[in-house]
Design a protein around this motif. Structure first.
Motif, PDB file in Angstrom:
ATOM      1  N   MET A 469       0.812  -1.214   0.000  1.00 34.41           N
ATOM      2  CA  MET A 469       0.000   0.000   0.000  1.00 34.41           C
ATOM      3  C   MET A 469       0.847   1.265   0.000  1.00 34.41           C
ATOM      4  SD  MET A 469      -3.396  -0.302   2.305  1.00 34.41           S
ATOM      5  CE  MET A 469      -4.796  -1.288   1.773  1.00 34.41           C
ATOM      6  N   ALA A 470       2.020   1.219   0.584  1.00 35.41           N
ATOM      7  CA  ALA A 470       2.809   2.441   0.717  1.00 35.41           C
ATOM      8  C   ALA A 470       4.297   2.124   0.762  1.00 35.41           C
ATOM      9  CB  ALA A 470       2.390   3.211   1.972  1.00 35.41           C
ATOM     10  N   PRO A 471       4.874   1.730  -0.383  1.00 31.19           N
ATOM     11  CA  PRO A 471       6.319   1.487  -0.413  1.00 31.19           C
ATOM     12  C   PRO A 471       7.130   2.768  -0.526  1.00 31.19           C
ATOM     13  CG  PRO A 471       5.370   1.075  -2.565  1.00 31.19           C
ATOM     14  CD  PRO A 471       4.221   1.397  -1.653  1.00 31.19           C
ATOM     15  N   ASP A 472       6.456   3.910  -0.541  1.00 30.65           N
ATOM     16  CA  ASP A 472       7.106   5.199  -0.732  1.00 30.65           C
ATOM     17  C   ASP A 472       8.170   5.451   0.327  1.00 30.65           C
ATOM     18  OD1 ASP A 472       4.210   4.991  -1.128  1.00 30.65           O
ATOM     19  OD2 ASP A 472       4.372   6.879  -2.204  1.00 30.65           O
ATOM     20  N   ALA A 473       9.286   6.016  -0.095  1.00 35.30           N
ATOM     21  CA  ALA A 473      10.367   6.372   0.828  1.00 35.30           C
ATOM     22  C   ALA A 473      10.207   7.824   1.278  1.00 35.30           C
ATOM     23  CB  ALA A 473      11.715   6.180   0.146  1.00 35.30           C
ATOM     24  N   GLU A 474      10.955   8.193   2.282  1.00 40.48           N
ATOM     25  CA  GLU A 474      11.040   9.593   2.684  1.00 40.48           C
ATOM     26  C   GLU A 474      11.904  10.336   1.676  1.00 40.48           C
ATOM     27  OE1 GLU A 474       9.733  12.196   3.807  1.00 40.48           O
ATOM     28  OE2 GLU A 474       9.710  11.627   5.933  1.00 40.48           O
ATOM     29  N   ASN A 475      11.706  11.649   1.583  1.00 40.47           N
ATOM     30  CA  ASN A 475      12.602  12.471   0.771  1.00 40.47           C
ATOM     31  C   ASN A 475      12.893  13.775   1.505  1.00 40.47           C
ATOM     32  OD1 ASN A 475      10.481  14.341   0.194  1.00 40.47           O
ATOM     33  ND2 ASN A 475       9.864  13.170  -1.598  1.00 40.47           N
ATOM     34  N   TYR A 476      13.809  14.560   0.937  1.00 36.05           N
ATOM     35  CA  TYR A 476      14.242  15.772   1.647  1.00 36.05           C
ATOM     36  C   TYR A 476      13.152  16.831   1.715  1.00 36.05           C
ATOM     37  CZ  TYR A 476      19.003  13.981   1.950  1.00 36.05           C
ATOM     38  OH  TYR A 476      20.120  13.227   2.263  1.00 36.05           O
ATOM     39  N   ARG A 477      12.265  16.858   0.721  1.00 35.13           N
ATOM     40  CA  ARG A 477      11.140  17.793   0.815  1.00 35.13           C
ATOM     41  C   ARG A 477      10.245  17.423   1.986  1.00 35.13           C
ATOM     42  NH1 ARG A 477       7.717  17.259  -3.790  1.00 35.13           N
ATOM     43  NH2 ARG A 477       8.977  15.499  -4.445  1.00 35.13           N
ATOM     44  N   GLY A 478       9.974  16.118   2.141  1.00 38.32           N
ATOM     45  CA  GLY A 478       9.140  15.674   3.252  1.00 38.32           C
ATOM     46  C   GLY A 478       9.755  16.013   4.595  1.00 38.32           C
ATOM     47  N   ILE A 479      11.053  15.827   4.711  1.00 33.43           N
ATOM     48  CA  ILE A 479      11.761  16.164   5.950  1.00 33.43           C
ATOM     49  C   ILE A 479      11.643  17.655   6.247  1.00 33.43           C
ATOM     50  CG2 ILE A 479      14.073  16.374   6.957  1.00 33.43           C
ATOM     51  CD1 ILE A 479      14.747  13.714   5.592  1.00 33.43           C
ATOM     52  N   ASN A 480      11.845  18.463   5.211  1.00 33.98           N
ATOM     53  CA  ASN A 480      11.791  19.914   5.400  1.00 33.98           C
ATOM     54  C   ASN A 480      10.370  20.365   5.731  1.00 33.98           C
ATOM     55  OD1 ASN A 480      13.053  22.413   5.557  1.00 33.98           O
ATOM     56  ND2 ASN A 480      12.661  22.889   3.418  1.00 33.98           N
ATOM     57  N   ALA A 481       9.366  19.791   5.038  1.00 34.16           N
ATOM     58  CA  ALA A 481       7.979  20.179   5.286  1.00 34.16           C
ATOM     59  C   ALA A 481       7.564  19.848   6.718  1.00 34.16           C
ATOM     60  CB  ALA A 481       7.067  19.481   4.288  1.00 34.16           C
ATOM     61  N   ALA A 482       7.911  18.664   7.185  1.00 33.37           N
ATOM     62  CA  ALA A 482       7.569  18.288   8.558  1.00 33.37           C
ATOM     63  C   ALA A 482       8.237  19.220   9.563  1.00 33.37           C
ATOM     64  CB  ALA A 482       7.975  16.833   8.810  1.00 33.37           C
ATOM     65  N   ARG A 483       9.479  19.595   9.288  1.00 32.26           N
ATOM     66  CA  ARG A 483      10.188  20.517  10.185  1.00 32.26           C
ATOM     67  C   ARG A 483       9.480  21.868  10.236  1.00 32.26           C
ATOM     68  NH1 ARG A 483      13.462  24.733   9.436  1.00 32.26           N
ATOM     69  NH2 ARG A 483      13.408  24.434   7.168  1.00 32.26           N
ATOM     70  N   VAL A 484       9.138  22.400   9.070  1.00 24.84           N
ATOM     71  CA  VAL A 484       8.524  23.729   8.991  1.00 24.84           C
ATOM     72  C   VAL A 484       7.154  23.742   9.669  1.00 24.84           C
ATOM     73  CG1 VAL A 484       7.551  25.416   7.391  1.00 24.84           C
ATOM     74  CG2 VAL A 484       9.772  24.392   6.908  1.00 24.84           C
ATOM     75  N   LEU A 485       6.335  22.724   9.388  1.00 30.31           N
ATOM     76  CA  LEU A 485       4.971  22.713   9.917  1.00 30.31           C
ATOM     77  C   LEU A 485       4.923  22.411  11.407  1.00 30.31           C
ATOM     78  CD1 LEU A 485       3.082  20.946   6.987  1.00 30.31           C
ATOM     79  CD2 LEU A 485       3.293  23.390   7.453  1.00 30.31           C
ATOM     80  N   SER A 486       5.861  21.631  11.898  1.00 28.53           N
ATOM     81  CA  SER A 486       5.847  21.282  13.322  1.00 28.53           C
ATOM     82  C   SER A 486       6.391  22.403  14.201  1.00 28.53           C
ATOM     83  CB  SER A 486       6.652  20.010  13.555  1.00 28.53           C
ATOM     84  OG  SER A 486       8.018  20.199  13.211  1.00 28.53           O
ATOM     85  N   GLN A 487       7.210  23.282  13.623  1.00 29.74           N
ATOM     86  CA  GLN A 487       7.852  24.321  14.432  1.00 29.74           C
ATOM     87  C   GLN A 487       6.970  25.531  14.681  1.00 29.74           C
ATOM     88  OE1 GLN A 487      11.565  25.240  12.475  1.00 29.74           O
ATOM     89  NE2 GLN A 487      12.656  23.561  13.483  1.00 29.74           N
ATOM     90  N   LYS A 488       5.899  25.697  13.883  1.00 27.51           N
ATOM     91  CA  LYS A 488       5.079  26.899  14.017  1.00 27.51           C
ATOM     92  C   LYS A 488       3.743  26.546  14.658  1.00 27.51           C
ATOM     93  CE  LYS A 488       4.134  31.130  11.488  1.00 27.51           C
ATOM     94  NZ  LYS A 488       5.060  31.867  12.356  1.00 27.51           N
TER      95      LYS A 488
END
Length: 739
Positions: A469-488
């Motif tokens: 269902m979800a073999p998708d890997a993490e990527n650098y955009r995902g890492i950056n987006a999670a950082r930005v959204l969690s910090q504010k």
């Protein structure tokens, strides 16, 4: 069980004769048709605002679709036609023999006989939209006799049923045309046996970003949505569609399609990101030949291989020529290649009517329940969906069309088609796929990455879902987006735009330290340009790993990164697929300290050669330019262009701008990345802002050819004019189609 359809010998008839009679040699439009179009045109009002965006009004949805296709042709008929040449498998007739296998691929999955049959059995409401699609396009051609199509002089209502792959249906483009050619020309070398997997590291990352903010993290207590598709430039146009039948959708429409693909209405909004959810499979078929006939094994049976001969036309200097193919299928789908003596059949979604119905009906959803109800059509095979609405609900679904499979098999690999246990077992329901609703974190992000980090600690639990269902890997955009959204803690439309444009390039958090460590272990004196290298190392040490037009550190980081990654690509072993993060790790581990430093020296030398100095700000190299408006744009260093700070999403840039050098250029010009970008606040009254790559029109010299380019290049947005009273204050022109 919902299976891909395949053609059988019983469906054979003269496709070529049909197409020639119906399109290529079309007669002048009949007087009755013209009169009907003229009458409908009176029922459609188009208001172009001061950005050239068409707001299309009609009594019925079909009226609005008629007006939509008319405006699309006004803005870019070439792209409307090209999308249908691509979809219906007639590209070789205008581009020549090199496109034959592109056309064969399209015909393997759908032909006009099937499309006509689907059109005839479509529900009345859908048939009315399909008719309006054809009528609006043909009325444009009638009222613009100087427009000369490359091939399609008359559009037919069944055509959209052949334009339901990729963004809204299956995705036949993942099938390499070279592999098709190997098989259908019986060439011994198969692409399946070549080490071509490294090509993926050279391609520009496309896809999209979608963010949703819950009321708990919104300053106004209204849900917010970011819509940020990454596509080839000018791939979609910006429109509003309004009827008296409940349609009021605003957003991005793919040229030639008749629904808002990514956008919003008064109640809710939807953003699609490209998905790696496993919605298709390759089957290895065991083929036997008996008495001159072909059979394939399935369990204890041998079954005849359905086949069909087709003659495909292609353009040559001496006129149209034809090449005959015998196409093959099994119960799993069309045969697209061969591996180790077994034929490869591919199974994917091939239900274009469901895909069109779902794509259109979602634009009229009024809340979470009605939106999810539309998803029960299972007509979306290639997308994830980020959702927000006026009730304050935010949600995410990972894929939609999801076959049920036996979990004991490795579905990342080709499957034994002779084993009945590998057959699909129906489809998972919308309730069974990976999803999240109203996460406690208060935010959702997806950037074509794993769904198991979409909402921080509130993300779905990976262990409860089948691996396919979800073999998708993490990527650098995902890492950056999670950082930005969690910090504010609190977001507004302005701060959501800022989040979408966060300049951090997360890939260099891994890459640059490896270079700095290598520098410490390699004597600068042992490398040419030691003084320049020392200075460059200092620049990179001080660089905050953020993009910007004035950044020399960014220039050095990207050119060095490209150089060292090119070396690493040559060392990737056959069958060693690497995602965004793991390829970076491989790059670091597979290159020596000396090679890393030498790559920096090479980068300095190349920059000095091309720009006179390696101390060149990124904006001097990375440019936006639009000169011709043609589908294949040309670029020129001597002509005006605009500096762009953001860069390729491969480095983790949330705002994506894929650029490269072109023939006779030293500077890099963008061709893929941010396209239609919007932020939306849902409440009693919609508030939204948007920007497109260049402008609404493809015609050079017109007002709206590049009027949005300065905003786009600086990450700024214009106000969306959604309500009639706002549009009235910013009218450029109001007219009926054909006036």
């Amino acid at each position: 069980m919902n299976r891909p359809v395949f053609q059988s010998p019983g469906l054979i008839f003269s496709l070529l004769v049909y197409l020639s009679a119906s399109i290529t040699h079309a007669q002048p439009f009949a007087k009755a048709d013209i009169a009907r179009w003229q009458q409908r045109a009176k029922q459609v009002t188009i208001t172009r605002d001061t950005w050239g965006v068409p707001h299309i009004y009609g009594k019925t949805d079909a009226d609005v679709v008629f007006g939509l296709l008319f405006t699309q042709c006004e803005d870019d008929f070439d792209r409307v036609e090209m999308n249908y040449l691509d979809a219906i498998g007639r590209l070789a007739e205008v581009e020549g023999e090199s496109a034959l296998y592109h056309d064969l691929r399209a015909r393997l999955f759908m032909d006009t006989t099937q499309a006509v049959a689907l059109y005839k059995k479509s529900p009345v409401w859908m048939k009315s939209l399909l008719d309006a699609f054809a009528d609006g396009t043909n009325y444009y051609l009638h009222t613009h006799p100087t427009v000369k199509p490359r091939l399609l002089t008359r559009f037919r209502p069944w055509m959209p049923l052949m334009f339901s792959e990729g963004s809204i249906g299956g995705n036949i483009s993942v099938i390499p045309t070279g592999r098709l050619q190997d098989f259908y020309e019986q060439r011994k070398t198969s692409m399946m046996q070549k080490n071509d997997n490294t090509d993926i590291y050279e391609r520009e990352s496309v896809g999209s970003n979608g963010f949703a903010i819950a009321p708990a993290k919104s300053a106004t207590k209204n849900a917010l949505l970011l819509i940020n598709p990454h596509t080839s430039f000018y791939f979609r146009s910006e429109v509003q569609m309004v009827s008296q039948q409940g349609l009021n959708a605003y957003g991005a429409v793919t040229w030639g399609q008749f629904f808002v693909y990514q956008g919003f209405n008064e109640h809710c909004g939807w953003m699609h990101t490209s998905s790696y959810a496993d919605s298709m499979d390759e089957y290895l078929e065991t083929i036997e030949k008996k008495n001159g006939a072909l059979f394939y094994r399935h369990g204890g049976q041998i079954k005849p291989v359905p086949s069909q001969k087709v003659k495909l036309p292609y353009k040559t200097d001496s006129g149209i020529q034809y090449k005959e193919f015998t196409m093959y299928w099994t119960q799993h789908g069309p045969v697209v290649g061969e591996k180790n003596g077994k034929w490869i059949a591919i199974a994917m979604m091939n239900t274009p009517l469901n895909a069109l119905e779902q794509s259109y009906l979602r634009t009229k959803a009024t809340n979470y329940a009605s939106f999810k109800d539309v998803m029960k059509l299972n007509g979306n095979a290639s997308n994830n969906t980020v959702y927000a609405d006026a009730d304050g609900t935010i949600a995410y679904w990972h894929g939609n069309f999801m076959p049920k499979r036996n979990p004991r098999f490795d579905w990342n690999q080709p499957i034994d088609g002779s084993n009945p246990e590998t057959d699909w077992k129906g489809l998972h329901t919308a309730d069974e796929i990976v999803q999240v609703k109203n996460p406690a974190s208060g935010w959702i992000q997806n950037c074509n990455s794993t769904p198991f980090t979409v909402s921080g600690t509130s993300s779905p639990n990976k262990s409860i879902y089948p691996a396919y269902m979800a073999p998708d890997a993490e990527n650098y955009r995902g890492i950056n987006a999670a950082r930005v959204l969690s910090q504010k803690s609190v977001f507004t439309l302005d701060t959501l735009i800022a989040a979408a444009n966060d300049p951090h390039l997360a890939a260099f958090d891994d890459l640059i330290p490896s270079l700095l460590k290598a520098w410490q272990t390699v004597s600068g004196e042992s490398v040419n340009q030691a003084n320049d290298l020392q200075e460059a190392i200092q620049v990179l040490t001080n660089w905050k790993r953020e993009y910007g037009t004035q950044s020399v550190g960014m220039t050095l980081g990207i050119v060095w990164g490209e150089t060292i990654q090119k070396l690493a690509r040559s060392r990737v072993q056959p069958g060693q697929p690497l995602d965004n993060l793991s390829f970076t790790a491989f790059t670091i581990s597979s290159t020596s300290p000396q090679e890393k430093v030498t790559a920096l020296a090479d980068a300095l030398a190349n920059l000095t050669r091309d720009f006179g100095t390696w101390k060149t700000p990124w904006g001097n190299i990375n440019r936006y330019q639009r000169l011709t408006g043609k589908i294949q744009e040309t670029f020129d260093d001597q002509k005006p262009s605009i500096p762009v700070g953001f860069t390729s999403s491969n480095w983790g840039s949330l705002a994506a701008f894929g650029a490269r050098t072109h023939p006779n250029t030293k500077k890099r010009y963008g061709y893929v990345g941010n396209s239609f970008v919007a932020v939306v606040e849902f409440g009693k009254r919609i508030k939204a802002r948007s920007v497109v790559t260049g402008g609404q029109s493809s015609q050079p010299g017109t007002k709206h050819f590049t009027d949005q380019a300065p905003l786009y290049c600086e990450g700024k947005f214009k106000d969306v004019l959604f309500y009639p009273e706002d549009i009235q204050q910013h009218i450029e022109r109001t007219y009926h189609p054909g006036e």
